[in-house]
Scaffold this active site. Structure first.
Site, PDB file in Angstrom:
ATOM      1  CB  ALA A  63      -1.215   0.114   1.796  1.00  0.00           C
ATOM      2  CG  LEU A  64       4.161   3.660  -2.585  1.00  0.00           C
ATOM      3  CD1 LEU A  64       5.263   4.474  -1.263  1.00  0.00           C
ATOM      4  CD2 LEU A  64       5.209   2.809  -3.664  1.00  0.00           C
ATOM      5  CD  GLU A  99      -0.721   8.518   0.592  1.00  0.00           C
ATOM      6  OE1 GLU A  99      -1.064   9.821   0.546  1.00  0.00           O
ATOM      7  OE2 GLU A  99      -0.783   7.856   0.762  1.00  0.00           O
ATOM      8  CB  SER A 135       3.817   9.263 -11.489  1.00  0.00           C
ATOM      9  OG  SER A 135       3.582   8.186 -12.224  1.00  0.00           O
ATOM     10  CB  ILE A 187      -4.986  -1.043  -2.312  1.00  0.00           C
ATOM     11  CG1 ILE A 187      -3.989  -0.205  -1.727  1.00  0.00           C
ATOM     12  CG2 ILE A 187      -3.529  -2.163  -1.375  1.00  0.00           C
ATOM     13  CD1 ILE A 187      -3.124  -0.055  -2.345  1.00  0.00           C
ATOM     14  N   GLY A 208      11.930  -5.296  -7.789  1.00  0.00           N
ATOM     15  CA  GLY A 208      11.605  -6.928  -7.826  1.00  0.00           C
ATOM     16  C   GLY A 208      10.617  -6.631  -8.950  1.00  0.00           C
ATOM     17  NE  ARG A 268       9.536   0.040 -10.915  1.00  0.00           N
ATOM     18  CZ  ARG A 268       9.418   1.767 -10.712  1.00  0.00           C
ATOM     19  NH1 ARG A 268      11.392   1.630 -10.710  1.00  0.00           N
ATOM     20  NH2 ARG A 268       8.775   2.041  -9.736  1.00  0.00           N
ATOM     21  CD  GLN A 318       5.274 -13.362 -48.316  1.00  0.00           C
ATOM     22  OE1 GLN A 318       5.076 -12.174 -48.574  1.00  0.00           O
ATOM     23  NE2 GLN A 318       6.060 -14.690 -48.528  1.00  0.00           N
ATOM     24  CD  GLU A 342       4.794  -3.961  -8.841  1.00  0.00           C
ATOM     25  OE1 GLU A 342       3.727  -3.530  -9.339  1.00  0.00           O
ATOM     26  OE2 GLU A 342       5.630  -4.777  -8.561  1.00  0.00           O
TER      27      GLU A 342
HETATM   28  N1  CAA Z   1      16.853   0.878  -4.081  1.00  0.00           N
HETATM   29  C1  CAA Z   1      17.257   1.726  -3.373  1.00  0.00           C
HETATM   30  N2  CAA Z   1      17.385   2.741  -3.786  1.00  0.00           N
HETATM   31  C2  CAA Z   1      16.632   3.746  -4.201  1.00  0.00           C
HETATM   32  C3  CAA Z   1      15.989   3.119  -5.340  1.00  0.00           C
HETATM   33  C4  CAA Z   1      15.833   2.081  -5.475  1.00  0.00           C
HETATM   34  N3  CAA Z   1      16.128   1.714  -7.211  1.00  0.00           N
HETATM   35  N4  CAA Z   1      15.343   4.238  -6.224  1.00  0.00           N
HETATM   36  C5  CAA Z   1      15.619   5.666  -5.588  1.00  0.00           C
HETATM   37  N5  CAA Z   1      16.337   5.000  -4.485  1.00  0.00           N
HETATM   38  C6  CAA Z   1      16.912   5.989  -2.897  1.00  0.00           C
HETATM   39  C7  CAA Z   1      18.115   7.578  -3.891  1.00  0.00           C
HETATM   40  O1  CAA Z   1      19.214   6.457  -3.702  1.00  0.00           O
HETATM   41  C8  CAA Z   1      17.200   8.870  -3.038  1.00  0.00           C
HETATM   42  O2  CAA Z   1      18.004   8.279  -1.761  1.00  0.00           O
HETATM   43  P1  CAA Z   1      18.893   9.518  -1.318  1.00  0.00           P
HETATM   44  O3  CAA Z   1      17.750  10.333  -0.650  1.00  0.00           O
HETATM   45  O4  CAA Z   1      19.335   8.653  -0.099  1.00  0.00           O
HETATM   46  O5  CAA Z   1      19.646  10.006  -1.923  1.00  0.00           O
HETATM   47  C9  CAA Z   1      15.991   8.480  -2.525  1.00  0.00           C
HETATM   48  O6  CAA Z   1      15.471   7.435  -2.962  1.00  0.00           O
HETATM   49  C10 CAA Z   1      15.520   9.582  -3.847  1.00  0.00           C
HETATM   50  O7  CAA Z   1      15.260   8.763  -4.603  1.00  0.00           O
HETATM   51  P2  CAA Z   1      14.851   9.607  -6.144  1.00  0.00           P
HETATM   52  O8  CAA Z   1      15.361  10.814  -5.987  1.00  0.00           O
HETATM   53  O9  CAA Z   1      15.308   8.899  -7.734  1.00  0.00           O
HETATM   54  O10 CAA Z   1      13.565  10.019  -6.087  1.00  0.00           O
HETATM   55  P3  CAA Z   1      12.142  10.811  -6.946  1.00  0.00           P
HETATM   56  O11 CAA Z   1      11.555  11.432  -6.299  1.00  0.00           O
HETATM   57  O12 CAA Z   1      12.787  11.004  -7.968  1.00  0.00           O
HETATM   58  O13 CAA Z   1      10.841   9.119  -7.647  1.00  0.00           O
HETATM   59  C11 CAA Z   1      11.086   7.951  -8.534  1.00  0.00           C
HETATM   60  C12 CAA Z   1      11.677   8.227  -8.108  1.00  0.00           C
HETATM   61  C13 CAA Z   1      11.800   6.514  -9.483  1.00  0.00           C
HETATM   62  C14 CAA Z   1       9.575   8.568  -9.885  1.00  0.00           C
HETATM   63  C15 CAA Z   1      10.275   7.499  -8.435  1.00  0.00           C
HETATM   64  O14 CAA Z   1       9.540   8.242  -7.644  1.00  0.00           O
HETATM   65  C16 CAA Z   1       8.187   5.936  -8.226  1.00  0.00           C
HETATM   66  O15 CAA Z   1       9.871   5.066  -8.292  1.00  0.00           O
HETATM   67  N6  CAA Z   1       7.748   6.401  -9.237  1.00  0.00           N
HETATM   68  C17 CAA Z   1       6.721   5.480  -9.476  1.00  0.00           C
HETATM   69  C18 CAA Z   1       5.639   4.356  -8.166  1.00  0.00           C
HETATM   70  C19 CAA Z   1       5.442   2.968  -8.038  1.00  0.00           C
HETATM   71  O16 CAA Z   1       6.268   3.017  -9.195  1.00  0.00           O
HETATM   72  N7  CAA Z   1       4.772   3.267  -7.578  1.00  0.00           N
HETATM   73  C20 CAA Z   1       3.881   1.569  -8.012  1.00  0.00           C
HETATM   74  C21 CAA Z   1       2.917   1.281  -7.155  1.00  0.00           C
HETATM   75  S1  CAA Z   1       2.878  -0.367  -6.442  1.00  0.00           S
HETATM   76  C22 CAA Z   1       1.691  -0.869  -7.996  1.00  0.00           C
HETATM   77  O17 CAA Z   1       1.757  -0.573  -8.836  1.00  0.00           O
HETATM   78  C23 CAA Z   1       1.735  -1.967  -7.238  1.00  0.00           C
HETATM   79  C24 CAA Z   1       0.099  -3.222  -8.416  1.00  0.00           C
HETATM   80  O18 CAA Z   1      -0.459  -2.787  -7.879  1.00  0.00           O
HETATM   81  C25 CAA Z   1       1.269  -3.531  -9.155  1.00  0.00           C
END
Ligand code: CAA
Length: 371
Positions: free
Chosen positions: A117-118, A120, A125, A150, A234, A236, A270, A354
């Site tokens: 649950a992430l 909102e 994004s 969710i 993982g 993704r 074809q 995701e």
């Molecule tokens: N692994 C570990 N740490 C990571 C990381 C990774 N892959 N990616 C980023 N971080 C860390 C960075 O190192 C950074 O750390 P510090 O603050 O300590 O320097 C911090 O996280 C911030 O990173 P970013 O500056 O890259 O963060 P951002 O705010 O610019 O966001 C983003 C990046 C990629 C756009 C992110 O917001 C994102 O992935 N958005 C999409 C959200 C998403 O995928 N939601 C899916 C919901 S779940 C779902 O859909 C499941 C389902 O039902 C199927």
């Protein structure tokens, strides 16, 4: 360097394909029957260690499972993928021993279903923009806020919930909490009515002053955002495997259909065969990207870029394959009962959840310039 699955992985792929064909159905209700059958085979925690109730398999083997399951029922595929990679892995990676004892074994055995649950309303994004709060109180926290879309909502037994430990807010205040089904203060909306993946319940969760004891915080305060991001790497790859399964199902169905037409002396141009050839080549490429990402993840190395490339390519392919195969099937593909119609409806969301494919492009581009 090798480009083929090992004999072991090939055998596993066959095992999963047989299981999916013989034991899974593509009905209309929440697929508990499929999930229970998967649990009976030990497939609900395949990549988790045996000591914690898992199958002790590598990540690639798990990915082959999600591909095979998704080819028969993509709803079951996404529920299993979410349960394993973002519902169960957090306990394994970040759980304290007593948390693992309480939850991990049951999740890995499929006796509990996990959800994530992430998202909102204002934080899809931009995951850092969540506003759900977890306010410190005696013995724990009180959670207030709302999560949407969710997967497994209402059906899951355990939710991994992301909230801001207040004050102060912001990404660095994010923490993760384990919330059990039925907890007082947790309200679940009715499932969304969707264009596809209809067997997978998708709901909102409302937290009204929900009390979470201190021992249900996963990881440290402030570590939540990094935890979410690392889990999504993982997750993704699991969605890439779902796309691969859907694309494969479209191709198999359409190849058999064209063969039947040829055998019945109905002319197949074809151009139709070229379409299948193009999709087939792209499916091989999607498989290579997806399996590579799984191997990198399985080695314990960071796989962020590889996971995003696999998710982007494979889910774009799933949508394209479903659309092109429907073109080839013609009017007979339009029936609600035709599997191509279901694949088409199921495929679209794989480009969106995701992390949308626009987000995957951002992640890949950032890795290119190191920013
Ligand atoms: N692994 C570990 N740490 C990571 C990381 C990774 N892959 N990616 C980023 N971080 C860390 C960075 O190192 C950074 O750390 P510090 O603050 O300590 O320097 C911090 O996280 C911030 O990173 P970013 O500056 O890259 O963060 P951002 O705010 O610019 O966001 C983003 C990046 C990629 C756009 C992110 O917001 C994102 O992935 N958005 C999409 C959200 C998403 O995928 N939601 C899916 C919901 S779940 C779902 O859909 C499941 C389902 O039902 C199927």
């Amino acid at each position: 360097m090798t480009f083929a699955l090992s004999e072991y992985h090939q055998q596993k792929k066959e095992e999963f394909r047989r299981f999916a064909a013989a034991e899974l159905d593509s009905g209309s209700e929440f697929p508990w029957t499929n999930l229970n059958r998967a649990a009976a085979k030990g497939y609900m925690g395949l990549p988790l260690p045996k000591e914690w109730g898992g199958g002790g398999e590598d990540f690639l083997t798990y990915i082959l499972l999600i591909e095979a399951v998704s080819a028969v029922c993509a709803s079951t595929g996404v529920i299993m993928a979410v349960h394993t990679s973002v519902g169960t892995y957090p306990l394994f990676l970040y759980g304290r021993d007593e948390q693992k004892k309480r939850y991990l074994e049951k999740l890995a055995r499929g006796e509990m279903l996990g959800a994530f649950a992430l998202t909102e309303t204002g934080a899809g994004s931009d995951a850092a923009a969540i506003t759900t709060t977890a306010t410190r109180v005696k013995g724990g926290y009180r959670i207030n806020g709302c999560k949407i879309f969710i997967t497994g909502g209402g059906e899951a037994d355990l939710y991994t919930v992301f909230a801001l430990v207040s004050p102060p807010g912001g990404r660095r205040a994010m923490a993760v909490f384990l919330v059990e089904k039925g907890a007082p203060g947790l309200e679940v909306s009715p499932p969304e009515r969707k264009m596809g993946l209809n067997r997978s319940a998708t709901t909102a969760l409302y937290f009204n002053d929900l009390f979470v004891p201190e021992e249900n915080r996963l990881g440290e305060e402030g570590a939540g955002f990094g935890i979410a991001m690392s889990l999504l790497d993982g997750g993704r790859i699991g969605i890439a495997a779902q796309g691969l399964g859907l694309a494969g199902a479209c191709l198999d169905y359409t190849a058999a259909l064209l063969k039947k037409r040829i055998e019945a002396d109905i002319e197949v141009g074809q151009g139709s065969l070229f379409t299948l050839a193009d999709l087939s080549a792209r499916k091989q490429a999607a498989a290579l990207l997806t399996y590579r990402a799984a191997v990198v993840k399985g080695c314990g190395r960071r796989c962020t870029g590889q996971a995003s490339m696999a998710k982007l390519f494979s889910t774009d392919l799933a949508v394209e394959a479903a659309a092109r195969c429907l073109d080839l099937a013609g009017l007979e593909g339009m029936s609600d009962n035709n599997p191509l119609a279901r694949y088409f409806r199921d495929a679209k969301v794989t480009q969106i959840y995701e992390g949308s494919n626009q987000i995957q492009r951002i992640v890949i581009a950032r890795e290119l310039h190191g920013g």
